[in-house]
Design an enzyme around this catalytic site. Structure first.
Site, mmCIF file in Angstrom:
data_model
loop_
_atom_site.group_PDB
_atom_site.id
_atom_site.type_symbol
_atom_site.label_atom_id
_atom_site.label_comp_id
_atom_site.label_asym_id
_atom_site.label_seq_id
_atom_site.Cartn_x
_atom_site.Cartn_y
_atom_site.Cartn_z
ATOM 1 N N LYS A 1 0.813 -1.209 0.000
ATOM 2 C CA LYS A 1 0.000 0.000 0.000
ATOM 3 C C LYS A 1 0.851 1.265 0.000
ATOM 4 O O LYS A 1 2.045 1.247 0.282
ATOM 5 C CB LYS A 1 -0.989 -0.026 1.166
ATOM 6 C CG LYS A 1 -2.147 -0.984 0.893
ATOM 7 C CD LYS A 1 -3.302 -0.812 1.828
ATOM 8 C CE LYS A 1 -4.528 -1.576 1.300
ATOM 9 N NZ LYS A 1 -5.649 -1.546 2.250
ATOM 10 N N ARG B 1 -3.883 -10.037 4.444
ATOM 11 C CA ARG B 1 -4.330 -9.999 3.045
ATOM 12 C C ARG B 1 -3.154 -9.502 2.212
ATOM 13 O O ARG B 1 -2.700 -8.374 2.381
ATOM 14 C CB ARG B 1 -5.530 -9.068 2.905
ATOM 15 C CG ARG B 1 -6.154 -9.019 1.518
ATOM 16 C CD ARG B 1 -7.419 -8.167 1.548
ATOM 17 N NE ARG B 1 -8.103 -8.143 0.257
ATOM 18 C CZ ARG B 1 -7.877 -7.260 -0.695
ATOM 19 N NH1 ARG B 1 -6.985 -6.281 -0.509
ATOM 20 N NH2 ARG B 1 -8.537 -7.308 -1.835
#
Length: 299
Positions: free
Chosen positions: A234, A268
């Site tokens: 991210k 995840r």
């Protein structure tokens, strides 16, 4: 872990999710991300074609993933809207083919009840909702089918632009939201042992917000439900270590290990094999598992 070594008390830590059983007091589950979208922020459409999406799911399980998360609509606001039927066409065939090929847990990344129902009918086990069960009818689908749900914090939800998101205290505000939405889920008839929470790193949050959530993650895991973190590649990692999208694996692994130590139990991720190795090592250091191939030479 609060106090350095005290794990969170987890509601129903031993759970059967789909065809697999997990003990979240002594185990971290690895969820592989497979997006059937042309605009996903990391894979940039590499798994948009049906056969590629299915192959990516099967490969992830072979590399050690316990779980695959299949999405047909990205969170980003920088995308064209798609209808319910198109989203179903993107995810349901993948779910059906992957279900036939593996006993791994399958979740569908959606906030729409019609898509969730179609994916569950195709063989999915869990609804992964980045909208926090705010779409009318979604909680009812989960309750009716007995599906698991991942309740995630975001301000605007998928496809909604939020300019300059701000918080007085991001951790307490995210925690308050998750508690409220869990209560909503329970009142809708979703069983406690079907609920997972996710603080939603980078979902309507800047780098400082996501770092603070990671730093104080024990305040989120203390809510009591198994906590999923979606940190993989991210922007908060890229901005923190000044790395472009394709060079964030090491930063992701470091952030995930910190999250485990603070109580996260589901990761995840995009890079399954590297995550499996780092998680198995972390579990062994914590005393949750022994070495796979210990030497018998004590000399």
């Amino acid at each position: 872990m609060s106090g350095g070594n005290i794990p969170p008390e987890i509601i129903s830590p031993v759970r059967r999710i789909g065809r697999r059983e997990f003990d979240f007091e002594h185990q971290v589950a690895i969820m592989a991300i497979v997006n059937r979208t042309p605009n996903s922020f990391h894979d940039q459409g590499r798994t948009y074609e049906l056969d590629r999406a299915v192959a990516a799911c099967v490969r992830a399980v072979e590399e050690g993933a316990d779980w695959v998360d299949i999405g047909g609509f990205a969170f980003s606001a920088a995308q064209a809207a798609i209808g319910v039927e198109e989203e179903i066409e993107r995810v349901a065939p993948v779910v059906a083919e992957v279900r036939a090929a593996t006993d791994a847990v399958i979740s569908v990344d959606t906030h729409r009840p019609e898509v969730a129902r179609a994916a569950l009918e195709a063989g999915a086990d869990v609804i992964n909702d980045t909208n926090g069960l705010r779409e009318p009818g979604l909680a009812e689908v989960a309750a009716e089918t007995g599906a698991g749900v991942v309740v995630t914090h975001s301000l605007g939800g998928p496809g909604k632009r939020v300019f300059r998101p701000s918080y007085t205290d991001v951790v307490s505000e995210v925690g308050g939201f998750l508690r409220e939405r869990v209560e909503f889920a329970l009142k809708a008839g979703i069983a406690p042992d079907r609920i997972i929470i996710d603080p939603g790193h980078d979902l309507n949050k800047n780098t400082f917000h996501s770092l603070e959530l990671t730093r104080r993650l024990e305040e989120i895991t203390a809510i009591g439900y198994p906590t999923l973190v979606a940190l993989s590649n991210k922007d908060f990692i890229g901005e923190t270590i000044d790395r472009p999208q394709g060079e964030r694996k090491e930063g992701t692994i470091a952030a995930n290990v910190v999250a485990i130590l603070k109580g996260a139990r589901i990761l995840r991720v995009h890079d399954v094999a590297a995550t499996v190795a780092s998680v198995r090592m972390t579990e062994a250091v914590l005393g949750w598992r022994g070495p796979v191939a210990p030497s018998h030479n004590l000399a």
